[in-house]
Design an enzyme around this catalytic site. Structure first.
Site, PDB file in Angstrom:
ATOM      1  N   GLU A  87       0.837  -1.212   0.000  1.00  0.00           N
ATOM      2  CA  GLU A  87       0.000   0.000   0.000  1.00  0.00           C
ATOM      3  C   GLU A  87       0.868   1.257   0.000  1.00  0.00           C
ATOM      4  O   GLU A  87       0.384   2.365   0.220  1.00  0.00           O
ATOM      5  CB  GLU A  87      -0.931  -0.015   1.220  1.00  0.00           C
ATOM      6  CG  GLU A  87      -2.156  -0.903   1.047  1.00  0.00           C
ATOM      7  CD  GLU A  87      -1.829  -2.367   0.856  1.00  0.00           C
ATOM      8  OE1 GLU A  87      -1.064  -2.920   1.665  1.00  0.00           O
ATOM      9  OE2 GLU A  87      -2.314  -2.970  -0.121  1.00  0.00           O
ATOM     10  N   ASN A 171      -0.748  -7.877  -3.760  1.00  0.00           N
ATOM     11  CA  ASN A 171      -1.507  -7.043  -4.689  1.00  0.00           C
ATOM     12  C   ASN A 171      -0.626  -6.074  -5.469  1.00  0.00           C
ATOM     13  O   ASN A 171       0.398  -5.627  -4.974  1.00  0.00           O
ATOM     14  CB  ASN A 171      -2.561  -6.239  -3.912  1.00  0.00           C
ATOM     15  CG  ASN A 171      -1.930  -5.288  -2.907  1.00  0.00           C
ATOM     16  OD1 ASN A 171      -1.315  -5.731  -1.947  1.00  0.00           O
ATOM     17  ND2 ASN A 171      -2.054  -3.990  -3.137  1.00  0.00           N
ATOM     18  N   ASP A 213      -7.387  -5.687  -4.367  1.00  0.00           N
ATOM     19  CA  ASP A 213      -6.431  -5.985  -3.295  1.00  0.00           C
ATOM     20  C   ASP A 213      -6.492  -7.454  -2.888  1.00  0.00           C
ATOM     21  O   ASP A 213      -6.348  -7.778  -1.713  1.00  0.00           O
ATOM     22  CB  ASP A 213      -6.673  -5.076  -2.072  1.00  0.00           C
ATOM     23  CG  ASP A 213      -5.612  -5.287  -0.982  1.00  0.00           C
ATOM     24  OD1 ASP A 213      -4.435  -5.402  -1.336  1.00  0.00           O
ATOM     25  OD2 ASP A 213      -5.971  -5.359   0.205  1.00  0.00           O
TER      26      ASP A 213
END
Lengths: 486, 173
Positions: A87, A171, A213
């Site tokens: 992220e 991801n 994700d």
């Protein structure tokens, strides 16, 4: 207490680059040493007898948003360490360190040119879509592979007979899929590699061009079972995208892919190409809110490892039952800050319960029984030769169920929610014990230790929307419980 | 309704361009701008001055943008664009603490919040001082104060910009 070791100079600012609470998934023991990773990117080797530090190696670079949360695996003379930070626009990689010195032996990136990914002449993926030169570059918009994620924060398995390690890649970043057209290789897939050199042998992508994700890093269960009348060396994976996969672990061929939760984001797996068929109606992007994305971003099942019993032939899967609404927004890359581009609100899936504990037959690809839980079952699980399966709930119940029927045999309320992994061991007194850590947290439980505000459903990447009542059921913890028969 | 205190950062302009052409329109525009200049809520920092782009020590105690709707809106835009929302989300928190509750680890005064943004904090808050102009740190400060409920309703936005989880046809909770 026998000994205690605390690494020196831990950089507290690592807490600011940990997407989903400050977690550590465990340590490894080998050659008289304990190996573990720290959030600020170090791998530590400690003498198991006296707690003396043997070596410390800085593996991840915090300035680029890299951290480490995974449990290392030791294979022969190497400690295998993956990174976190999907992220934060990092470039995921798996690193092999020498167990004796901590020096790097090889590093395999999850994205980028073949040379960086240790993809060479021995790379033989089963499906044609994974064959070609530098797909880790060409399946991305120019240069975006450099910040494209594909971290390695999950579980690594080793098959000594085939001499292959298996691990998943997480991801692609940012979450907003419209910012990165293409298959985004080699994210959301699984690599088989040689442990000595790191060279890739095969790859399979669970979720090409992932839009939700759906990190592909869950545990792989390596078993030899009869499939259609023939014994096969398989790898079973309960995957975040909602399917239980059975792969031939020698080649990477998909033998079956069966939904184990309610799915709206895809329409199955093409048996010819092995490719997940996306449901375009649920595709998130700029300026629109897409409703009823199932499973939600943590997937049908997240990090919490399942267990396989050779006695019953069943796989025990702790998991969640969540859907979400999602809106795509512009993600801006600023080193060391989040790179997501999505507003998310999660909620319970069909049935209203947020967690499930399932027994699954991998040979016939069907659910045998299922237990519903109020909250996501975020703990790992354990099944014993005595035919008892153990798991914990986020309210703090530690449960033992009959592995054949799922009937509750015993439960104990611990001081906090359980998001750890039960273990069993034979102690020097000749008795068998079961231990589990109690202390709620993680992505699903962050609302409790982080004191997050449930009035903002988008908090904690949208998980708070589904967990607003958790503080009514449990409080912060941090205790080790050990149980034995009298 | 207007807060008449003047911001040292606000740039007040009037009649500096296109003079001579359409004098009536220009006079009207000048009148509007002068009227707005008297209204702190509506003041806009059209371009940062040399002073407002640089940081000052010690940190000023008074927030120059308090009650200023434009600064709050700009702060909200920057809060998304600089990824503040990636950690604090829309006030509920996640990686960073919640900003809509009444717990303020490092204090809730404008100077406290300004310092948190400019200097960073040891448990992961990065420092933005020197990376972005000082007036933007004050705009962010004002928006964070608005998230915390410290800014008057007169100046804050009536709705948030993030998505609504409910369908339009469904009643709110």
């Amino acid at each position: 207490m026998k000994w205690s070791y605390k690494p020196k100079d831990i950089n507290q600012s690592a807490k600011g680059i940990a997407c989903c609470d400050w977690v550590n998934r465990g340590c490894a023991f080998a050659n008289g040493k304990i190996f573990f990773n720290t959030l600020d990117g170090k791998t530590c080797a400690v003498n198991a007898t006296n707690g003396q530090e043997v070596w410390v190696t800085q593996v991840a670079n915090m300035a680029r948003g890299e951290s480490i949360t995974m449990a290392p695996l030791v294979v022969k003379n190497k400690v295998l360490v993956g990174d976190s930070g999907g992220e934060f626009g990092v470039r995921g990689a798996l690193t092999a360190l020498d167990t004796e010195t901590g020096k790097q032996i090889w590093k395999a990136y999850s994205i980028g040119p073949d040379a960086d990914c240790l993809i060479g002449p021995n790379f033989k993926p089963f499906y044609p879509s994974d064959r070609g030169k530098d797909l880790g570059v060409t399946s991305w918009p120019p240069d975006l592979w450099k910040i494209g994620g594909g971290t390695v924060w999950g579980w690594i398995s080793y098959d000594p007979q085939l001499d292959l390690i298996y691990y998943g890649t997480a991801n692609p970043g940012p979450w907003n899929p419209e910012q990165r057209p293409g298959d985004n290789k080699w994210t959301c897939g699984i690599f088989a590699r040689r442990p000595d050199s790191g060279e890739a042998v095969w790859f399979y992508q669970w979720s090409p061009h992932d839009e939700y994700d759906y990190d592909g890093v869950n545990e792989q269960i390596l078993v030899d079972v009869p499939i259609n009348g023939r014994m096969r060396k398989v790898l079973v994976r309960a995957e975040r995208n909602g399917h239980v996969y059975v792969l031939d672990r020698t080649t990477g061929e998909v033998l079956s892919a069966t939904p184990f939760v309610y799915i709206t984001t895809s329409k199955g797996v093409d048996p010819k190409t092995g490719r997940l068929i996306p449901n375009e109606e649920k595709s998130p992007g700029f300026g629109r809110v897409v409703r009823e994305i199932c499973p939600a971003s943590p997937g049908a099942k997240d990090w919490q490892p399942s267990a396989y019993s050779p006695v019953t032939g069943l796989l025990y899967i702790p998991h969640q039952n969540l859907c979400q609404d999602e809106e795509g927004v512009q993600a801006n890359y600023i080193a060391g800050t989040p790179y997501v581009g999505a507003n998310v609100k999660m909620y319970a899936g069909p049935g209203g319960h947020r967690g499930e504990y399932d027994a699954w037959d991998p040979i016939h690809a069907r659910k045998v029984w299922s237990i519903r839980e109020r909250f996501p079952v975020w703990s790992g699980t354990l099944v014993t030769a005595g035919n008892v399966a153990f798991y914990g709930t986020m309210e703090g119940w530690f449960k033992a169920v009959n592995a054949t029927t799922g009937d509750l045999l015993w439960q104990f309320k611990t001081g906090s929610g359980i998001v750890g992994q039960p273990v069993t061991f034979l102690a020097p007194d000749g008795k068998q014990y079961i231990s589990v850590l109690s202390g709620v947290g993680g992505w699903s439980g962050a609302i409790v230790p982080g004191q997050l505000d449930p009035r903002d459903g988008t908090a904690a990447l949208g998980f708070v929307n589904a967990m607003g009542d958790l503080p009514m059921y449990t409080t912060k913890g941090g205790m080790l419980y050990t149980f034995g028969l009298p | 309704m207007c807060n008449v205190r003047r911001s040292p950062f606000a740039v007040r302009r009037g009649g500096s361009s296109a003079s001579g052409q359409r004098p009536t329109a220009n006079l009207f525009l000048l009148a509007v701008l002068l009227a707005l200049a008297a209204c702190h809520r509506e003041q806009r920092s059209i371009a940062p001055t040399a002073i407002s782009a640089a940081r000052t020590f010690p940190v000023r105690v008074n927030n120059p943008y308090e009650g200023n709707a434009y600064a709050i809106a700009e702060g909200q835009r920057l809060y998304e664009q600089y990824n503040c929302s990636g950690c604090h989300f829309h006030g509920g928190g996640g990686i960073g603490p919640a900003l809509m509750d009444n717990e303020w680890i490092y204090g809730s005064s404008p100077a406290n919040i300004y310092t948190s943004i400019a200097e960073g904090r040891p448990n992961g808050m990065p420092s933005w001082g020197g990376h972005i102009p000082d007036y933007q740190i004050w705009e962010l400060t004002t928006y964070v104060r608005a998230l915390g409920g410290f800014e008057g309703r007169v100046a804050t936005a009536s709705r948030s910009d993030e998505m609504e989880a409910k369908r339009a046809e469904e009643p709110k909770k």
